[in-house]
Design an enzyme around this catalytic site. Structure first.
Site, PDB file in Angstrom:
ATOM      1  N   CYS A 121     -46.382  43.540  61.960  1.00 54.26           N
ATOM      2  CA  CYS A 121     -46.499  42.244  61.298  1.00 54.26           C
ATOM      3  C   CYS A 121     -45.372  41.312  61.728  1.00 54.26           C
ATOM      4  O   CYS A 121     -44.258  41.389  61.207  1.00 54.26           O
ATOM      5  CB  CYS A 121     -46.482  42.431  59.783  1.00 54.26           C
ATOM      6  SG  CYS A 121     -46.555  40.866  58.903  1.00 54.26           S
ATOM      7  N   CYS A 137     -43.955  39.110  58.987  1.00 49.25           N
ATOM      8  CA  CYS A 137     -43.059  39.774  58.034  1.00 49.25           C
ATOM      9  C   CYS A 137     -41.689  40.015  58.655  1.00 49.25           C
ATOM     10  O   CYS A 137     -40.667  39.848  57.999  1.00 49.25           O
ATOM     11  CB  CYS A 137     -43.621  41.128  57.611  1.00 49.25           C
ATOM     12  SG  CYS A 137     -45.367  41.157  57.281  1.00 49.25           S
ATOM     13  N   ASP A 138     -41.655  40.429  59.912  1.00 51.96           N
ATOM     14  CA  ASP A 138     -40.422  40.956  60.498  1.00 51.96           C
ATOM     15  C   ASP A 138     -39.844  40.121  61.629  1.00 51.96           C
ATOM     16  O   ASP A 138     -38.744  40.409  62.110  1.00 51.96           O
ATOM     17  CB  ASP A 138     -40.674  42.389  61.013  1.00 51.96           C
ATOM     18  CG  ASP A 138     -41.150  43.294  59.894  1.00 51.96           C
ATOM     19  OD1 ASP A 138     -40.675  43.117  58.760  1.00 51.96           O
ATOM     20  OD2 ASP A 138     -41.992  44.166  60.139  1.00 51.96           O
TER      21      ASP A 138
END
Ligand code: NDP
Length: 313
Positions: free
Chosen positions: A136, A139-140
């Site tokens: 992701c 997300c990261d």
């Protein structure tokens, strides 16, 4: 264990689940919706959604999901941050255990549990999970500002992730196993025009290396041909974007699935092999996997459930 009865239980959130909840609530079915482990589903881990009708300027994935959720709440859908941990579809009403602590008896069920990102299956993915390996970018990606990352895959997701990461990182490798991208033309063009992205065609990942965190990847180019070449790239992050697995483990053995694990539906209806159980969204859609298609099938599932309940009162 407490027992609750409902006419319609929706398992899973996301565009399909929330849309089913809007329709079922407006049909006075007083639905209960279990949001599951990722409330809002896959779109909560994406960036901008440009192709959902009604948002001419695009919309953030989480905002889109919040809007759908708010619309379902407006019609008094009972939305719970909870997870179905066991289901018994052998008799009606169907029995569903929630968080191993509550039982819901449901006259009809709509399954909208979606799909989850796939991994290559390398031991190193597990070894470096959260230490440089991610599925992701949204997300990261933040952790890789001004660093070098690789994205695996040649579809729309991979291109989208590569473009997103190119906005943060110094350099992005796109590792593609074939000699072409399968992504839509517009995404291919954007990737090709981005000077930070280098596409490595005909390449597969053999492993990752690094002391404690990912420091690089072992790649093979043209595997199995006379031109086969093994080489390493130095990277700080390794992002998977190679497709998804339908979230159907909970229903295996109780409902007909196809060979890839997607729920089989009696198209054009959303009826499954179990009367009274319907499926909507990516969990039953290996073909389109679009938010708007999922929302449409959530609507159909709620209408199918309503008709089923009328005919089987
Ligand atoms: P896709 O199935 O379209 O693409 C998966 C990619 O991963 C392919 O390039 C595939 O390679 C590659 N791949 C699969 N397994 C491996 C492996 N073991 N090793 C290396 N590469 C592998 O999945 P997506 O998630 O990209 O897209 C799913 C659907 O969602 C599509 O319909 C897509 O159009 C849509 N989508 C739309 C978006 C948008 O419009 N904004 C954004 C994201 C997704 P190969 O080509 O060789 O099979």
């Amino acid at each position: 264990m407490s027992v609750t009865n409902t006419k319609c239980l929706i398992i899973g959130s996301g565009p399909a689940g929330y849309t089913a909840a809007i329709y079922a609530a407006r049909a006075n079915l007083s639905p209960i919706l279990l949001e599951g482990p990722t409330p809002g589903g896959q779109l909560t881990t994406t960036t901008e959604v440009e192709n959902f009708p009604g948002y001419p300027e695009g919309v953030d994935g989480p905002k889109l999901m919040n809007d759908l959720r708010a619309q379902a709440l407006r019609f008094e859908a009972d939305i719970r941050m909870a997870r179905a941990t066991e289901v018994d579809l052998s008799n009606r009403p169907f029995k569903v255990t929630v968080d191993n602590s509550e039982t819901i008896m449901a006259d009809s069920i709509i399954i909208s549990t979606g799909a989850t990102a796939r991994y290559l299956g390398l031991d190193d993915e597990q070894k470096y999970m959260g230490m440089g390996v991610s599925a992701c970018a949204t997300c990261d990606g933040f952790f890789y500002r001004k660093r070098t990352v690789a994205v695996v895959g040649g579809g729309d997701t991979a291109c989208e992730e590569a473009l997103y990461l190119a906005g943060l990182a110094e350099k992005v490798y796109l590792i593609v196993r074939k000699d072409y991208l399968r992504a839509s033309k517009v995404m291919q063009d954007r990737v090709r025009k981005n000077s930070k992205i280098q596409i490595l065609f005909n390449c597969n990942t053999e492993g990752l290396f690094g002391e404690e965190v990912v420091e690089g990847a072992h790649l093979v180019e043209n595997a199995g041909t006379p031109q086969e070449d093994h080489f390493d790239i130095k990277i700080d992050g390794f992002f998977l974007a190679i497709g998804h697995k339908p979230n159907t483990d909970l229903f295996a053995g109780q409902i007909d699935l196809d060979e890839a694990g997607y729920i089989k539906v009696q198209s054009p209806s959303t009826a499954t092999s179990v009367p009274g159980v319907f499926a909507a969204g990516d969990v039953a859609d290996p073909h389109y996997r679009q938010a708007v298609v999922a929302a449409g099938s959530g609507c159909r599932a709620a209408l199918d459930a309503e008709r089923f309940l009328l005919e089987n009162a």
